[in-house]
Design a protein around this motif. Structure first.
Motif, PDB file in Angstrom:
ATOM      1  N   GLU A 148       0.826  -1.204   0.000  1.00  0.00           N
ATOM      2  CA  GLU A 148       0.000   0.000   0.000  1.00  0.00           C
ATOM      3  C   GLU A 148       0.862   1.257   0.000  1.00  0.00           C
ATOM      4  N   VAL A 149       1.924   1.265   0.793  1.00  0.00           N
ATOM      5  CA  VAL A 149       2.855   2.393   0.787  1.00  0.00           C
ATOM      6  C   VAL A 149       3.557   2.473  -0.565  1.00  0.00           C
ATOM      7  N   TYR A 150       3.934   1.327  -1.119  1.00  0.00           N
ATOM      8  CA  TYR A 150       4.611   1.289  -2.424  1.00  0.00           C
ATOM      9  C   TYR A 150       3.752   1.936  -3.506  1.00  0.00           C
ATOM     10  N   LYS A 151       2.447   1.667  -3.480  1.00  0.00           N
ATOM     11  CA  LYS A 151       1.547   2.264  -4.470  1.00  0.00           C
ATOM     12  C   LYS A 151       1.511   3.786  -4.357  1.00  0.00           C
ATOM     13  N   ARG A 152       1.739   4.299  -3.144  1.00  0.00           N
ATOM     14  CA  ARG A 152       1.657   5.747  -2.925  1.00  0.00           C
ATOM     15  C   ARG A 152       2.878   6.496  -3.432  1.00  0.00           C
ATOM     16  N   ARG A 153       3.859   5.789  -3.994  1.00  0.00           N
ATOM     17  CA  ARG A 153       5.032   6.500  -4.533  1.00  0.00           C
ATOM     18  C   ARG A 153       4.652   7.390  -5.711  1.00  0.00           C
ATOM     19  N   LEU A 154       3.483   7.150  -6.315  1.00  0.00           N
ATOM     20  CA  LEU A 154       2.943   8.005  -7.375  1.00  0.00           C
ATOM     21  C   LEU A 154       1.700   8.761  -6.906  1.00  0.00           C
TER      22      LEU A 154
END
Length: 482
Positions: A148-154
């Motif tokens: 979920e945090v990884y997806k927020r990189r964009l």
């Protein structure tokens, strides 16, 4: 002729000495000079790297990223207002590697202990959709532990993108997980698929990649929506060629898949250098896809290839969208753009070609196309010069197909001439909103209440025009004494 503006690698940042006012003034001045001979762009492509990004460890990095996106979308929005009457459905945008927040990416991974390293390691690292990452600087293995945090990189990119397209008439709504978006340009004559080549791209993994199966899913969605245009185009960010020491480019097999599924032209950036490539694919008797790269609009001088200045492209298509001319514009003295006339672009332009769309018999679908092109050019020039031409009558007799550029040119000529009878007879009924608007105006001018009621009730007239024509309908009733 149908013409689009292709920008890439804006790299907007408060550290760049070229502010938006300077860039906008330079672009519009150059477009004005271009339009003295040709046409003004009727669509805009921005192929990634909208921002420069925040450095690893930078304090308040999220605020910095959002400020950069505010600058980037301000520039894009002002260009859209100046060239496209604010119609944001005519602006195609994709993300690039600089649009990823590395600080967010860092917080989504955790180290893997050496005893847990997979053997062999390399296949696990390069696995598509894989979770493992290798840090060359630390000589250490990491794993994406918080998806979920990884997806927020964009996240900052998506927030800005959704705000930009709010209310825009798109074939599909904006979706952060779909992997592609669709756009209709030149009155539906050209369909563009905007792909995200930043899938699984982060601070440790620089390879470009599209999500597994996304090109095929896009092709199936085009069939489902029956978006059967004259020209099918794709946009992504990363380049498709790179030296052996680099890994930040898109696998050529991805583009081969696009060509095999009917895509005829592609646009990208990333390499900070304008170029064009013909990609031949031996599928169904063989086909050719043209791939166009735009140079960087505003990369720092240290990031530009040697001998290369800041650049952008203008692509001018022929009337039936079966070929085009690529014009390279380059920044020189006084931050002003002009035609680049060096190397293979010594004339400031190069031709672009691709395989024609085939009819059901497997033959190029080009009935009397040369005559149609000639008439379209003649009528378009007459409209621009505000003069009458018999070519309009000839073009009307050929009955250009719905959704094509010649039909759009014909409509503009009939509107300029005030030939409401011809518009009512040839552009109603229709499936296109611009033709419905013209038909409503024709019905009003001809005092044809039955036709006006049909247009208003059809659902083809855009909402912002319905009230206007309802009021005008009441005025007609008053004048008739009804």
């Amino acid at each position: 002729m149908p013409t689009l503006l292709h920008l890439s690698d804006l790299h907007r940042s408060k550290l760049d000495p070229l502010d938006n006012d300077t860039l906008l003034a330079s672009l519009l001045s150059d477009i004005d000079r271009f339009a003295l001979i040709h046409e003004r762009p009727q669509a805009l492509i921005v192929s990634g790297d909208l921002v420069q990004g925040a450095r690893l460890g930078e304090a308040n990095f999220d605020h910095e990223m959002r400020q950069q996106y505010a600058d980037a979308f301000e520039l894009i929005g002002r260009l859209c207002d100046a060239l496209l009457n604010g119609d944001r459905s005519l602006v195609v945008i994709v993300p690039g590697n600089h649009d990823i927040c590395w600080n967010t990416s860092v917080s989504s991974v955790e180290p893997v202990t050496s005893d847990r390293y997979p053997k062999p390691l390399k296949p696990a690292l390069i696995a598509r959709d894989g979770q493992l990452r290798w840090s060359w600087e630390e000589q250490r293995l990491y794993r994406v532990s918080d998806e979920e945090v990884y997806k927020r990189r964009l996240g900052a990119y998506w927030d800005a993108l959704e705000k930009f397209y709010s209310g825009a008439d798109l074939p599909l709504p904006i979706d952060r997980s779909r992997g592609f978006h669709l756009f209709r340009l030149f009155n539906n004559a050209m369909i563009v698929a905007a792909f995200e080549s930043t899938h699984r791209n982060d601070h440790l993994r620089f390879e470009a990649e599209l999500a597994t199966g996304v090109v095929s899913r896009c092709s199936l969605e085009l069939r489902k929506l029956r978006l059967n245009a004259s020209l099918l185009a794709a946009v992504w960010h990363h380049s498709i060629h790179g030296p052996p020491s680099r890994d930040d480019y898109l696998n050529i097999e991805t583009i081969t898949e696009m060509a095999g599924l009917g895509f005829q032209i592609g646009f990208h950036g990333h390499q900070h250098l304008a170029d064009s490539t013909d990609l031949s694919v031996s599928i169904g008797g063989g086909s050719t896809m043209s791939v166009v790269s735009a140079g960087s609009l505003c990369a720092g001088w240290a990031d530009l290839p040697r001998g290369t200045n800041r650049q952008y492209n203008i692509v001018r298509f022929d009337a039936d969208l079966t070929s085009a001319t690529l014009h390279i514009r380059e920044m020189a003295e006084g931050n002003q753009f002009s035609a680049m006339k060096r190397g293979r672009f010594v004339d400031g332009e190069v031709p672009l070609t691709w395989s024609p769309k085939l009819n059901r018999a497997g033959q190029p679908a080009k009935p009397d196309q040369v005559r149609l092109n000639d008439l379209t050019i003649a009528v378009e020039e007459a409209v621009r010069r505000r003069i009458a031409t018999p070519a309009t009558t000839e073009l009307l007799a050929l009955k250009p197909s719905p959704g094509t550029y010649p039909r759009r040119v014909l409509l503009s000529a009939l509107q300029a001439a005030g030939d409401w009878q011809a518009i009512r007879a040839n552009f109603w009924p229709t499936s296109y909103s611009d033709e419905a608007l013209a038909a409503a105006e024709a019905a009003y001018q001809l005092k044809d209440l039955e036709c006006l009621d049909a247009v208003i009730a059809s659902g083809k007239l855009r909402e912002e025009y319905k009230d206007t024509f309802r009021v005008r309908r009441e005025m007609l009733l008053v004048t008739r004494g009804l």
